[in-house]
Design a protein around this motif. Structure first.
Motif, mmCIF file in Angstrom:
data_model
loop_
_atom_site.group_PDB
_atom_site.id
_atom_site.type_symbol
_atom_site.label_atom_id
_atom_site.label_comp_id
_atom_site.label_asym_id
_atom_site.label_seq_id
_atom_site.Cartn_x
_atom_site.Cartn_y
_atom_site.Cartn_z
ATOM 1 N N PHE A 150 0.830 -1.215 0.000
ATOM 2 C CA PHE A 150 0.000 0.000 0.000
ATOM 3 C C PHE A 150 0.857 1.254 0.000
ATOM 4 C CE2 PHE A 150 -3.541 -2.759 1.456
ATOM 5 C CZ PHE A 150 -4.367 -2.463 0.402
ATOM 6 N N SER A 151 1.968 1.251 0.760
ATOM 7 C CA SER A 151 2.798 2.460 0.742
ATOM 8 C C SER A 151 3.417 2.635 -0.641
ATOM 9 C CB SER A 151 3.857 2.415 1.834
ATOM 10 O OG SER A 151 4.815 1.445 1.533
ATOM 11 N N GLY A 152 3.749 1.514 -1.294
ATOM 12 C CA GLY A 152 4.269 1.612 -2.654
ATOM 13 C C GLY A 152 3.231 2.184 -3.600
ATOM 14 N N LEU A 153 1.983 1.728 -3.444
ATOM 15 C CA LEU A 153 0.922 2.243 -4.308
ATOM 16 C C LEU A 153 0.740 3.744 -4.102
ATOM 17 C CD1 LEU A 153 -1.768 -0.546 -3.997
ATOM 18 C CD2 LEU A 153 -0.423 0.004 -5.985
ATOM 19 N N LYS A 154 0.888 4.177 -2.845
ATOM 20 C CA LYS A 154 0.751 5.605 -2.567
ATOM 21 C C LYS A 154 1.847 6.385 -3.317
ATOM 22 C CE LYS A 154 1.504 8.097 1.338
ATOM 23 N NZ LYS A 154 1.764 8.073 2.775
ATOM 24 N N THR A 155 3.075 5.851 -3.243
ATOM 25 C CA THR A 155 4.191 6.527 -3.910
ATOM 26 C C THR A 155 3.949 6.636 -5.409
ATOM 27 O OG1 THR A 155 5.608 5.509 -2.286
ATOM 28 C CG2 THR A 155 6.682 6.510 -4.174
ATOM 29 N N THR A 156 3.574 5.518 -6.041
ATOM 30 C CA THR A 156 3.407 5.565 -7.497
ATOM 31 C C THR A 156 2.240 6.460 -7.877
ATOM 32 O OG1 THR A 156 2.265 3.471 -7.266
ATOM 33 C CG2 THR A 156 4.460 3.401 -8.182
ATOM 34 N N PHE A 157 1.197 6.495 -7.042
ATOM 35 C CA PHE A 157 0.064 7.350 -7.394
ATOM 36 C C PHE A 157 0.468 8.822 -7.333
ATOM 37 C CE2 PHE A 157 -3.931 9.594 -6.887
ATOM 38 C CZ PHE A 157 -4.672 9.014 -7.898
ATOM 39 N N LYS A 158 1.232 9.173 -6.285
ATOM 40 C CA LYS A 158 1.694 10.556 -6.181
ATOM 41 C C LYS A 158 2.544 10.921 -7.389
ATOM 42 C CE LYS A 158 2.290 11.159 -1.268
ATOM 43 N NZ LYS A 158 3.423 11.038 -0.360
ATOM 44 N N ARG A 159 3.394 9.994 -7.770
ATOM 45 C CA ARG A 159 4.275 10.226 -8.925
ATOM 46 C C ARG A 159 3.440 10.410 -10.195
ATOM 47 N NH1 ARG A 159 8.350 12.536 -10.745
ATOM 48 N NH2 ARG A 159 6.763 13.082 -12.235
ATOM 49 N N MET A 160 2.348 9.641 -10.285
ATOM 50 C CA MET A 160 1.557 9.653 -11.516
ATOM 51 C C MET A 160 0.911 11.002 -11.769
ATOM 52 S SD MET A 160 -1.436 7.064 -12.664
ATOM 53 C CE MET A 160 -2.715 7.901 -11.810
ATOM 54 N N ILE A 161 0.464 11.688 -10.690
ATOM 55 C CA ILE A 161 -0.242 12.942 -10.925
ATOM 56 C C ILE A 161 0.708 14.130 -10.999
ATOM 57 C CG2 ILE A 161 -2.504 12.237 -10.066
ATOM 58 C CD1 ILE A 161 -1.798 13.155 -7.382
ATOM 59 N N LYS A 162 2.012 13.903 -10.835
ATOM 60 C CA LYS A 162 2.977 14.985 -11.019
ATOM 61 C C LYS A 162 3.338 15.090 -12.504
ATOM 62 C CE LYS A 162 5.842 13.966 -7.458
ATOM 63 N NZ LYS A 162 7.099 13.938 -6.750
ATOM 64 N N PRO A 163 3.779 16.278 -12.962
ATOM 65 C CA PRO A 163 4.189 16.387 -14.368
ATOM 66 C C PRO A 163 5.449 15.566 -14.656
ATOM 67 C CG PRO A 163 4.609 18.435 -13.189
ATOM 68 C CD PRO A 163 3.823 17.572 -12.272
ATOM 69 N N ALA A 164 5.629 15.235 -15.931
ATOM 70 C CA ALA A 164 6.748 14.378 -16.316
ATOM 71 C C ALA A 164 8.080 15.074 -16.091
ATOM 72 C CB ALA A 164 6.605 13.990 -17.789
ATOM 73 N N GLU A 165 9.116 14.277 -15.834
ATOM 74 C CA GLU A 165 10.450 14.818 -15.567
ATOM 75 C C GLU A 165 11.284 14.936 -16.832
ATOM 76 O OE1 GLU A 165 11.563 15.711 -12.673
ATOM 77 O OE2 GLU A 165 10.249 14.756 -11.197
ATOM 78 N N THR A 166 10.853 14.318 -17.909
ATOM 79 C CA THR A 166 11.716 14.173 -19.075
ATOM 80 C C THR A 166 11.596 15.358 -20.031
ATOM 81 O OG1 THR A 166 9.927 12.914 -20.045
ATOM 82 C CG2 THR A 166 11.717 11.671 -19.085
ATOM 83 N N LEU A 167 12.606 15.505 -20.898
ATOM 84 C CA LEU A 167 12.566 16.482 -21.981
ATOM 85 C C LEU A 167 12.102 15.747 -23.226
ATOM 86 C CD1 LEU A 167 15.911 18.449 -21.786
ATOM 87 C CD2 LEU A 167 13.637 19.328 -21.404
ATOM 88 N N GLU A 168 11.248 16.396 -24.032
ATOM 89 C CA GLU A 168 10.857 15.757 -25.285
ATOM 90 C C GLU A 168 11.858 16.201 -26.332
ATOM 91 O OE1 GLU A 168 6.615 15.847 -26.011
ATOM 92 O OE2 GLU A 168 6.344 15.982 -23.859
ATOM 93 N N TYR A 169 12.868 15.366 -26.605
ATOM 94 C CA TYR A 169 14.143 15.798 -27.124
ATOM 95 C C TYR A 169 14.142 16.686 -28.365
ATOM 96 C CZ TYR A 169 18.516 15.781 -29.559
ATOM 97 O OH TYR A 169 19.579 16.154 -30.280
ATOM 98 N N PRO A 170 13.667 16.240 -29.510
ATOM 99 C CA PRO A 170 13.984 17.128 -30.654
ATOM 100 C C PRO A 170 13.379 18.519 -30.504
ATOM 101 C CG PRO A 170 13.026 15.061 -31.379
ATOM 102 C CD PRO A 170 12.854 15.115 -29.905
ATOM 103 N N GLU A 171 12.220 18.624 -29.824
ATOM 104 C CA GLU A 171 11.613 19.945 -29.659
ATOM 105 C C GLU A 171 12.247 20.690 -28.485
ATOM 106 O OE1 GLU A 171 9.251 17.281 -29.456
ATOM 107 O OE2 GLU A 171 8.858 17.209 -31.597
#
Lengths: 183, 383
Positions: free
Chosen positions: A23-44
């Motif tokens: 359950f604590s793991g599920l909480k972590t992944t859910f929090k991560r899911m609603i945050k914006p992405a960390e990555t750069l969309e490279y060519p743009e």
């Protein structure tokens, strides 16, 4: 240092059912899911290049448009993977920069060999070769991956020059020739 | 307007079946897309968001939104799987190699026959379930057909004639058969409760939903629901019970030697199993098409009609659509839970899976059955 015996507690009942951890793991992944992405969309989107970045090696000109390389070949000899190949050439005496005497006839950097170590930039006595910000090289053949002299100047452009070493030398020579015997 | 009910019986059946398959097949494909998107969000990436169709890209806001959502990757993937070259490795047993994906897909799509997916109110105000075959064996039929799915994994593993698929097939058979026991035992309390003394005996899932107008079974039989859900994860080969595939140690498990369309058939089958498994879970423990605990479908429709004053709310078509919507919402939420767990929990080791199934879940399921049998015997003799 004294040995401290650490008590190894057996797993509690809740831990043995795996459920609290899941359950604590599920909480972590859910929090991560609603945050914006960390990555750069490279060519743009491109990363910001930090100062002192070592990208593709390039040749530069001084603000007067004079090519700074004098084909001393120090970079060729220091280059650990032997990526640089210089054919030295002469500058005709009657040209405005004739007193510099030498310039490369051909200057090839094989980007399939280059390891971006920056030793060429460090060794250059003329501040003519710089590893600049470009980080992406691609081509369809091995021949395409060799940067020739014109391509190197195109990539390098013009960098500000603090020293104007050859201009000073020329004006000093001129002053000596005109003043005659004062020193 | 053609009168559907004037068609011959077999044509009605075929049309209804095709309609349901036409919903569940794309839905299973869409789940694979949702899986990629949800995994991406959980890992802080945007996920697939490049493919687009020109005519739709020209729509101002909707086009780019759908593109960012990766909807068209689904079409691109589907087209790719259809038109890809299908190599058959030289060392496989060709008949069984081709047969395995077919066997995977058929039971997966066939289980829907016994699963009701909505309901409407007839003239007398009785709730009539929407179901392809309203047979009394209900849950038994679902279990019987869906457990045939394991044969596809065993046959695929054996026909591939190489070591990793073979190990995957062995694990699949061991795992699926172990968890079927606790799964079946965990639903028995529900059916003990449904089969009221003096009433007609039934295993029908629709009856199950009809009995959940008040408290959902998930609320007062939480242990049953929990055991069923865990076994469902194992039965559908989802993480953390991803033994047959276990790409870390078995390359691709049973489908290592498969590619192109045959491979995608395994995956549509897996997602169809998930959809139907979630559907059965929703019917058994989450009240089926009843919107909330203690609020039944008939109550909801009555309130809607009372509030809005529209007569068409009571029309069978409207009620049917509302009930399907509620049911589908619950199923999709469960699908999301499947994916959420998959991207959170690492895989169990094979021995842990076996230990969990035989030494933990099975005794728990038996104890749960005995406990609820006593409770139900005590309660039902006193009402």
């Amino acid at each position: 240092m004294a040995v401290l015996p650490v008590e190894r507690k057996p797993l509690s009942f809740a831990e043995r059912t795996y459920m609290p951890q899941i359950f604590s793991g599920l909480k972590t992944t859910f929090k991560r899911m609603i945050k914006p992405a960390e990555t750069l969309e490279y060519p743009e989107q491109r990363p910001t290049i930090p100062n002192g970045y070592r990208g593709v090696p390039t040749l530069v000109k001084d603000p007067h448009g004079r090519e700074k390389c004098v084909s001393c070949q120090l970079c060729e000899f220091v280059c650990p993977p032997k990526a640089i190949r210089i054919t030295p050439g002469e500058i005709p005496l009657e040209s405005p920069t004739g007193h510099v005497e030498k310039a490369p006839q051909a200057f090839d950097i094989d980007m399939l060999r280059c390891i971006y170590c920056g030793l060429c930039q460090e060794v250059c006595p003329e501040e003519a070769i710089f590893l600049q910000n470009q980080y992406s090289m691609s081509g369809y053949s091995r021949a395409e991956m060799v940067n020739h002299k014109d391509r190197l100047y195109e990539l390098g452009g013009t960098l500000p020059d603090k020293h104007y070493k050859w201009d000073k030398k020329k004006s000093a020579e001129d002053a000596a020739a005109h003043g005659g015997g004062h020193h | 307007m053609f009168d559907f009910f004037q068609y011959p019986f077999w044509l009605q059946g075929a049309l209804k079946g095709l309609a349901v398959i036409a919903v569940i097949f794309p839905l299973a494909g869409a789940c694979s897309m949702a899986e990629r998107k949800i995994s991406a969000w959980m890992q802080g990436r945007p996920g697939p968001n490049r493919a687009t169709v020109p005519w739709i890209a020209w729509i101002p806001v909707l086009g780019p939104f759908l593109q960012r959502l990766g909807v068209f990757h689904l079409l691109a993937d589907g087209a790719k799987f259809l038109f890809k070259e299908e190599p058959v490795p030289g060392h496989v047993n060709k008949l069984y190699y081709v047969l395995a994906p077919v066997i995977a897909l058929i039971p997966a799509l066939m289980t829907i026959v016994a699963v009701p997916f909505g309901a409407y109110l007839d003239g007398a105000g009785r709730v009539v379930p929407l179901i392809l075959a309203n047979v009394d064996i209900g849950i038994l039929g679902v279990f019987a057909i869906s457990s045939l799915g394991v044969y596809s994994l065993i046959i695929a593993g054996w026909a591939s004639n190489s070591k990793y698929p073979f190990l995957g097939g062995i694990r699949a058979s061991a795992q699926l058969i172990s968890y079927e026991l606790s799964m079946t035992l965990s639903v028995l309390p529900v059916f003990l409760w449904i089969n009221v003394p003096g009433g007609q005996g039934t295993l029908s899932l629709a009856q199950c939903v009809a009995m959940q107008g008040g408290a959902w079974f998930g609320i007062w039989m939480p242990l049953s629901a929990f055991i069923f859900l865990v076994s469902l994860f194992a039965e559908t080969n989802r993480q953390p019970f991803d033994m047959p595939e276990s790409e870390a140690d078995l390359v691709g498990g049973f489908h290592t030697e498969y590619g192109a369309f045959k491979w995608s058939m395994f995956f549509v089958a897996e997602y169809a199993h998930m959809l139907i498994g979630s559907g059965v879970f929703a019917l058994l423990f989450l009240g089926g098409w009843n919107p909330l605990p203690w609020v039944s479908l008939a109550d909801l429709v009555g309130w809607l009609q009372h509030l809005t004053g529209w007569a068409f709310v009571l029309h069978p078509l409207a009620v049917g659509l509302i009930s399907i919507g509620i049911f589908l919402g619950k199923v999709l939420f469960l699908i999301f839970v499947f994916m959420w767990v998959r991207w959170t929990v690492p895989r169990f080791r094979y021995d842990q899976v076996m230990q969990l199934g035989w030494q933990k879940l099975l005794p728990l399921a038996i104890g749960n059955l005995i406990l609820y049998a006593l409770i139900i015997a005590w309660v039902q003799t006193r009402i």
